[in-house]
Enzyme design. Structure first.
Site, PDB file in Angstrom:
ATOM      1  N   VAL A 149       7.183   1.311  -5.067  1.00  0.00           N
ATOM      2  CA  VAL A 149       6.795   1.461  -3.668  1.00  0.00           C
ATOM      3  C   VAL A 149       5.697   0.472  -3.298  1.00  0.00           C
ATOM      4  O   VAL A 149       5.708  -0.114  -2.208  1.00  0.00           O
ATOM      5  CB  VAL A 149       6.343   2.911  -3.398  1.00  0.00           C
ATOM      6  CG1 VAL A 149       5.666   3.032  -2.037  1.00  0.00           C
ATOM      7  CG2 VAL A 149       7.534   3.864  -3.480  1.00  0.00           C
ATOM      8  N   GLU A 150       4.748   0.264  -4.204  1.00  0.00           N
ATOM      9  CA  GLU A 150       3.604  -0.591  -3.888  1.00  0.00           C
ATOM     10  C   GLU A 150       3.956  -2.076  -3.866  1.00  0.00           C
ATOM     11  O   GLU A 150       3.534  -2.800  -2.957  1.00  0.00           O
ATOM     12  CB  GLU A 150       2.485  -0.348  -4.899  1.00  0.00           C
ATOM     13  CG  GLU A 150       1.821   1.014  -4.780  1.00  0.00           C
ATOM     14  CD  GLU A 150       1.017   1.155  -3.491  1.00  0.00           C
ATOM     15  OE1 GLU A 150       0.586   0.128  -2.928  1.00  0.00           O
ATOM     16  OE2 GLU A 150       0.833   2.304  -3.045  1.00  0.00           O
TER      17      GLU A 150
END
Length: 362
Positions: A149-150
């Site tokens: 996600v990051e």
């Protein structure tokens, strides 16, 4: 012996001149109305006359930094207006009712490519992830999902020089200047301790670094040397894996416990009238009595948070457990934590070959 008047007058003038050259003057006000300290060291460049610079240089003295060296570093930093513009556009828009916002948010992260790349990342770094779980009790899929996600598993770690991001926000963004001055302090200490140039690291426009996008203060608290080379390198996958798990452990991750469970809302329950969010607390018996019933095991939890997701076709309700709250320490958002949770489940399913992946996995 009394001095002649002329000699006395000359002496008095000399004394007055001497006092005038050494006595402190009243500090001139800065742009924010606070008194300006005498220059701690000469600063040139974009932040030469910025409010807070002198104060910051003196602050770094307490950390063992020579004022001239701190001034040299700040002189080399560049003010980036684009960073300020991005910060000013961070405020989320407010939803006025069910419009499918969660479904759109989820679709950004739970894609076939992301799931496949997550499984591949797990395969490449299986040894580090196994060591990670053994040491911290955090399942590999949640560490992998955070990194996915990051930064899309390290594919997008950011291109902004960290020194430019943090100096811009510390000295040209008054709304959060104190916070970012603290992050700039932590960053310079990190660069010194790790033996790297403060002009080298690049990351997000807000100063987040590496595969897990740690802020400098989080680096000091949670970054670990998982490669045993004497350095904590957030751009190294093994160190990033260990650091993310240590972050979770430090915020209270409970090994072996579930994260979130879908809830069934019975007719007449009026769940929409209740306060929802990752920071709510309800007794399980209270929710059951109101017609909000878990559809799976809560792992013995007696208290949960009530989560409302604005999904396409209507609201979804979930019960968040302590591990769900831990994920929100990474980003204080119910949607963020749920995206991490569901991506983790999907990556595990793909990794172990559990008959394919359903993107609606709970």
């Amino acid at each position: 012996m009394r001095l002649p008047f002329l000699a006395f007058a000359v002496l008095a003038l000399i004394l007055l001149a001497g006092c005038g050259s050494t006595a402190p003057r009243d500090p001139a006000p800065t742009g924010d109305g606070s008194p300006r300290l005498q220059r701690a060291a000469a600063v040139s460049g974009d932040f030469a006359s910025a409010a807070g610079v002198d104060r910051f240089i003196r602050r770094m003295e307490s950390q063992g930094f020579n004022p001239a060296e701190t001034a040299r570093i700040i002189s080399g930093a560049q003010r980036q207006q684009s960073i300020i513009d991005l910060m000013n556009h961070q405020a989320p828009s407010k939803s006025t009712g069910p419009n499918g916002a969660w479904s759109r948010y989820r679709a950004k992260f739970l894609t076939e490519d992301t799931i496949a790349n997550g499984a591949a990342f797990w395969r490449r770094h299986e040894a580090a992830l196994a060591r990670d779980e053994s040491r911290y009790g955090v399942p590999p899929e949640y560490v992998v999902a955070i990194i996915g996600v990051e930064t899309r598993f390290g594919g997008f770690v950011g291109k902004t020089r960290i020194i430019d991001a943090l100096a811009t926000l510390a000295f040209a963004y008054p709304r959060r200047a104190d916070y970012f001055a603290g992050e700039l302090e932590s960053f310079l200490i990190m660069a010194r301790d790790e033996g790297i140039s403060p002009f080298q690291p690049r990351g997000s426009f807000a100063g987040a670094m590496g595969l897990g996008q740690f802020m400098p203060s989080s680096f000091h608290q949670y970054a670990v040397d998982f490669t045993d080379d004497g350095h904590r390198d957030l751009w190294n996958p093994a160190d990033a894996i260990g650091s993310v798990a240590n972050y979770f452990k430090g915020h209270g991750w409970r090994a072996g416990e579930p994260v979130a469970v879908r809830a069934r809302v019975e007719s007449g329950a009026n769940a929409g009238l209740m306060k929802t969010g990752f920071d709510t607390r309800y007794g399980v018996k209270e929710l059951t009595g109101r017609g909000i019933v878990p559809t799976g095991s809560l792992g013995g939890a007696s208290q949960v948070s009530l989560l409302q997701l604005d999904a396409k076709g209507g609201y979804e309700y979930w019960l968040g457990l302590p591990n769900f709250y831990v994920i929100t320490r990474y980003n204080h958002s119910t949607y963020y934590a749920m995206a991490v949770h569901q991506l983790a489940k999907a990556i595990r399913a793909r990794r172990v070959g559990a008959g394919g992946v359903r993107l609606s996995a709970n």
